[in-house]
Design an enzyme around this catalytic site. Structure first.
Site, PDB file in Angstrom:
ATOM      1  N   SER A 440       0.922  -1.191   0.115  1.00 51.07           N
ATOM      2  CA  SER A 440       0.082  -0.103   0.046  1.00 51.07           C
ATOM      3  C   SER A 440       0.850   1.162   0.128  1.00 51.07           C
ATOM      4  CB  SER A 440      -0.802   0.111   1.310  1.00 51.07           C
ATOM      5  OG  SER A 440      -1.569   1.102   1.567  1.00 51.07           O
ATOM      6  N   ARG A 441       0.572   2.073  -0.894  1.00 50.27           N
ATOM      7  CA  ARG A 441       1.856   3.291  -1.372  1.00 50.27           C
ATOM      8  C   ARG A 441       1.471   4.509  -0.525  1.00 50.27           C
ATOM      9  NH1 ARG A 441       1.384   0.818  -6.399  1.00 50.27           N
ATOM     10  NH2 ARG A 441       2.838  -0.699  -6.826  1.00 50.27           N
ATOM     11  N   VAL A 442       0.250   4.813  -0.378  1.00 47.94           N
ATOM     12  CA  VAL A 442       0.054   6.175   0.443  1.00 47.94           C
ATOM     13  C   VAL A 442      -0.468   5.842   1.743  1.00 47.94           C
ATOM     14  CG1 VAL A 442       0.104   7.357  -1.957  1.00 47.94           C
ATOM     15  CG2 VAL A 442      -2.120   6.220  -0.870  1.00 47.94           C
TER      16      VAL A 442
END
Ligand code: ATP
Ligand code: MG
Length: 576
Positions: A440-442
């Site tokens: 999950s990048r953000v």
């Protein structure tokens, strides 16, 4: 149009009488000048009347055209207190031909929910066209001399030669507060048998995404209630997190759990079902109802038995419904279940429209199809009301192949993915999240401080466990440290198991993580872990109310809170 008009063509089944012809010729001369020549062509399409085509202008004297014109007048009358009888009499007695106010065209071919139309030179992409009997279609393909259009209703009543009108409007759906708790089709019409919905407005299904300055960073969590996701792959409000996996790996279950977990959190949920069996959607709605989750949820359903056009527009329609709430400052969660079926529907439409097939026979713009959809998820700035739209698109893979066309596309559009694995699912590890391949990048910025502190090095520990598991697979005698590390990892995996519809609150996740990371489950047999977790949480509920409340309300985990958790857990494990 605009060109010098040189010929006027009159179509009818029988040639006009000389008196009629004289009338036509004088009409043409008056309107278009002397240079226009007049020809008659035989056509059986305009039974009982004539159609005159001069350049781009069409005059319809056919029965159908007269009726349409009459209907138009009736429509403009409705609401006014005029006498309909006198209007009818007037129309029959002094019927005067008039240019049709809209540009009109003719159907060339129709079938499979698609129509090719000629004569609509100014039609635009996405415009709604009106066929006879009020059947609607949408322009999806523009070529030099015809437009390809998808039909939203049954195409049985349309045939070659049918008249088509431009509306100048782009496709839209009704939106509003009344949609909450309802099941609608791709056009926003209720299909749950509970009556019509009174809309608060109308919104185009293809709305431009909010611009950069209208947005703000993702900074608040959208909790799924699933410890395996909230701890390691936290999702933020406004984020797009893909749920990807083979069939029957619990993809829908994750989305459903997330919806159920929003109860009492002032979040509106929109679930868009694309190409699923009507019975599965009915069951899903039942499940939501049972848990009180329909009170804040809208279901948009374009099932497998619906035509491809409906499946194609369903996610856009769902997004329009969701955006209405987002712009009112609400936090909205939208689930697209699933975009593989959406791409397949679009592929069938494109092939029927004679577009050239590209990779895996998908048309070239299939990437744009999904990027313009997912771009619309956002966390709006405070000036814009501060609402958010979080998207959970779902993609089905074949035999775990994430490098197929649609999966790679959507992985590159989203801000991370939860990768579900069949092997894990069948071994009982549910939700079957593959910790190594998920990301999950953000969402990290949105995770609460309490969760961040509690989760510690969980991902690292699990990675170490997986590696060691591979290495030790074939060795029989292991040293004590290795054995205890394996046991620890196994225990962690057990702790990540969670039955459906059993969301954990924040403090529950924090308690499980803090005790697990302190190796407190080390000496418990794997099969007993589930029961112990239940007992532990119950113990905290009974004895540590203040602590639990504090974690939930502040989102923080102070060092003394951690000590308190460990102390209480020690007492629990000593007693049990
Ligand atoms: P499809 O490819 O058919 O859409 P899917 O990947 O969406 O399937 P689900 O329908 O969510 O999978 O789940 C498949 C089955 O597994 C369902 O019967 C569901 O109840 C069960 N299941 C899913 N998650 C869990 C879980 N955490 N615990 C127990 N059972 C689960
Ligand atoms: Mg599913």
């Amino acid at each position: 149009m605009g060109n010098e008009v040189c010929t006027a063509v009159l179509y009818s089944s029988e040639p006009p009488s000389s008196a009629q012809e004289a009338r036509f010729v004088s009409f043409i001369k008056e309107k278009y000048g002397e240079s226009v020549s007049f020809v008659w062509k035989q056509s059986d399409k305009y039974e009982g009347g004539f159609r005159l085509v001069v350049g781009g202008d069409v005059y319809d004297w056919s029965n159908e055209g007269r009726l349409e014109q009459f209907k138009e007048r009736l429509r403009s009358l409705s609401g006014k207190n005029e006498n309909i009888i006198s209007l009818i009499r007037e129309n029959i007695e002094n019927w005067e031909p008039e240019t049709l106010p809209h540009e009109i065209g003719t159907v060339l071919t129709v079938g499979d929910g698609i129509a090719a139309v000629s004569g609509l030179e100014n039609a635009t992409y996405g415009e709604i066209l009106l066929f006879n009997n009020g059947i609607r279609g949408m322009v999806l393909d523009l070529t030099e001399d015809e437009v390809g259009c998808i039909l939203f209703d049954d195409d049985e009543e349309i045939s070659e030669g049918s008249i088509v009108r431009r509306t100048g409007k782009t496709a839209g759906v009704p939106v509003g507060q009344g949609f909450i708790g309802r099941v609608v089709n791709a056009l926003g019409v209720a299909i749950d048998g509970e009556g019509d919905i009174a809309p608060d407005g109308y919104r185009e299904i293809e709305h431009p995404a909010p611009s950069i300055i209208e947005r703000q960073p993702v900074n608040r969590p959208m909790e799924t209630g699933l410890i395996s996701i909230d701890s390691m792959f936290p999702i933020g409000r406004g984020q797009r997190e893909l749920i990807i996996g083979d069939r029957q790996t619990g993809k829908t279950a994750i989305a459903l759990d997330t919806i159920v977990n929003q109860k009492g959190k002032d979040v509106i949920c929109v679930y868009v079902a694309i190409g699923q069996k009507a019975s599965s959607v009915a069951q899903l709605v039942n499940n939501l109802k049972k848990r009180g989750a329909m009170d804040y949820t809208v279901v948009v359903n374009a099932s497998a038995s619906d035509a491809a056009p409906a499946q194609y527009i369903a996610p856009y329609a769902g997004t329009a419904i969701a955006e209405y709430f987002m712009e009112k400052g609400k936090d909205v969660l939208i689930v697209y279940d699933d975009l593989s079926k959406h791409a397949i529907a679009y592929r069938s439409l494109s092939l029927l429209l004679d577009r050239s097939p590209g990779r895996e026979a998908y048309p070239g713009d299939v990437f744009y199809l999904h990027s313009r959809l997912l771009e619309r998820s956002a966390h709006l700035s405070d000036e814009m009301g501060g609402g958010s739209l979080t998207a959970l698109p779902i993609v089905e893979t074949q035999a775990g192949d994430v490098s197929a066309y649609i999966p790679t596309n959507i992985i590159s559009i989203t801000d991370g993915q939860i990768f579900l694995e069949s092997n894990l699912f069948f071994s009982g590890q549910r939700p079957a999240v593959n910790v190594g391949l998920s990301v999950s990048r953000v969402g990290g910025d949105a995770q609460t401080k309490a969760m961040k502190k509690a989760v510690g090095a969980l991902r690292l520990d699990l990675a170490q466990y997986r590696e060691m598991q591979v290495f030790t697979q074939f060795s029989s005698d292991l040293d004590e440290t290795t054995r205890s590390l394996l046991k620890y990892g196994q225990g962690l995996m057990r702790l990540l198991r969670q039955p459906q519809f059993n969301p954990y609150s924040q403090h529950e996740q924090v308690i499980i993580l803090v005790t697990a990371m302190a190796h407190m489950f080390q000496n418990i047999a794997p099969t007993d872990i589930e029961g112990k977790v239940k007992g532990l949480l119950q113990y905290f509920k009974e004895n540590e109310m203040a602590l639990c409340g504090r974690i939930d309300s502040t989102g923080k985990l102070e060092p003394e809170d951690r000590e308190e958790i460990l102390e209480a857990a020690k007492k629990f494990f000593a007693q049990n």
